[in-house]
Write an enzyme that holds these catalytic residues in place. Structure first.
Site, mmCIF file in Angstrom:
data_model
loop_
_atom_site.group_PDB
_atom_site.id
_atom_site.type_symbol
_atom_site.label_atom_id
_atom_site.label_comp_id
_atom_site.label_asym_id
_atom_site.label_seq_id
_atom_site.Cartn_x
_atom_site.Cartn_y
_atom_site.Cartn_z
ATOM 1 N N CYS A 86 4.160 6.435 10.333
ATOM 2 C CA CYS A 86 3.959 7.846 10.667
ATOM 3 C C CYS A 86 4.428 8.119 12.108
ATOM 4 O O CYS A 86 5.621 8.096 12.361
ATOM 5 C CB CYS A 86 2.492 8.217 10.441
ATOM 6 S SG CYS A 86 2.210 10.000 10.340
ATOM 7 N N HIS A 193 1.067 5.966 4.884
ATOM 8 C CA HIS A 193 0.130 5.071 5.585
ATOM 9 C C HIS A 193 -0.312 3.909 4.700
ATOM 10 O O HIS A 193 -1.302 4.039 3.948
ATOM 11 C CB HIS A 193 -1.109 5.859 6.018
ATOM 12 C CG HIS A 193 -0.871 6.784 7.155
ATOM 13 N ND1 HIS A 193 -1.105 6.439 8.473
ATOM 14 C CD2 HIS A 193 -0.390 8.052 7.178
ATOM 15 C CE1 HIS A 193 -0.801 7.450 9.261
ATOM 16 N NE2 HIS A 193 -0.357 8.447 8.510
ATOM 17 N N GLU A 195 -1.883 1.285 5.678
ATOM 18 C CA GLU A 195 -3.184 0.780 6.143
ATOM 19 C C GLU A 195 -4.350 1.561 5.537
ATOM 20 O O GLU A 195 -5.491 1.106 5.616
ATOM 21 C CB GLU A 195 -3.250 0.827 7.680
ATOM 22 C CG GLU A 195 -3.569 2.169 8.307
ATOM 23 C CD GLU A 195 -2.367 3.107 8.386
ATOM 24 O OE1 GLU A 195 -1.321 2.787 7.807
ATOM 25 O OE2 GLU A 195 -2.503 4.168 9.031
#
Length: 224
Positions: A86, A193, A195
């Site tokens: 990002c 994302h 994560e």
């Protein structure tokens, strides 16, 4: 494998990234300040999401000048993996480690939802652990509209540097691009994302494949 996660003023996904690497991947991961000038103790760097330096001017436009970015460039030049997620992807383009730019979304609105991605290149150190061609990852950005000129796009395609594509292109990115890597294959930037998709409790584990790919590539290199 030891990861460094640089923290810029305005980063807000740094601790999420460290938690994913430590808890879900069982790897070493440390936060490092944006003023850090030496990353030689680390095997990889992950630039996290957020709004570095308030995203004034453009996303990543000020962070590119942070002292840690010179150390990131040295690590990338040494062939070690660098991942930008990002805002981290925006920083990598602003720093010249990846081609193109990230513009405001076509809708001019912030988008926060899950997006389906197509793994366009499964033979990278970021994707080899996947046994599927499509994954679901969260996106959350206002400037995720990837753009590059026709010559750059042709080069990306010719050298298999487009790693992830959107199935539904939520932000207007050229050629549906969600993530690209450098020609050497050790620097990857993507807007989604991973994560945030490493545990079933979070709704998906599709992000874990990216981190597992990195770890497996590192372990294979250590035993070569």
């Amino acid at each position: 494998m030891k990861f460094a996660v640089p923290v810029f003023p305005g980063s807000n996904c740094d601790q999420d990234m460290v938690n994913a690497l430590r808890d879900s991947l069982s790897a070493e991961a440390e936060l490092v300040a944006a003023t850090t000038t030496d990353l030689t103790a680390y095997d990889a760097v992950v630039l996290p999401g957020g709004f570095s330096y308030g995203d004034y001017l453009r996303g990543g436009a000020i962070a590119r000048f942070a002292p840690v970015m010179q150390a990131v460039k040295k690590l990338a030049a040494a062939g070690k993996p660098v991942l930008g997620v990002c805002n981290g992807f925006q920083i990598l383009t602003e720093a010249g480690l990846l081609p193109g730019v990230l513009q405001a979304n076509r809708s001019a609105k912030f988008i926060c939802r899950t997006s389906e991605l197509i793994i366009r290149n499964p033979d990278t150190q970021f994707t080899t652990a996947y046994d599927t061609t499509t994954i679901q990852l969260p996106i959350a950005h206002g400037e995720g509209n990837y753009y590059c000129d026709a010559a750059t796009l042709a080069s990306l395609r010719a050298h298999h540097q487009i790693v992830f594509e959107y199935a539904d292109n939520p932000n207007g990115s050229v050629a549906n691009i969600a993530g690209i890597m450098n020609r050497q294959g050790n620097v990857l930037g993507l807007m989604p994302h991973p994560e945030r998709a490493v545990e079933a409790l979070l709704g998906s584990t599709d992000g874990l494949g990216l981190f597992k790919s990195l770890l497996e590539h590192y372990q294979e290199a250590q035993h070569a």
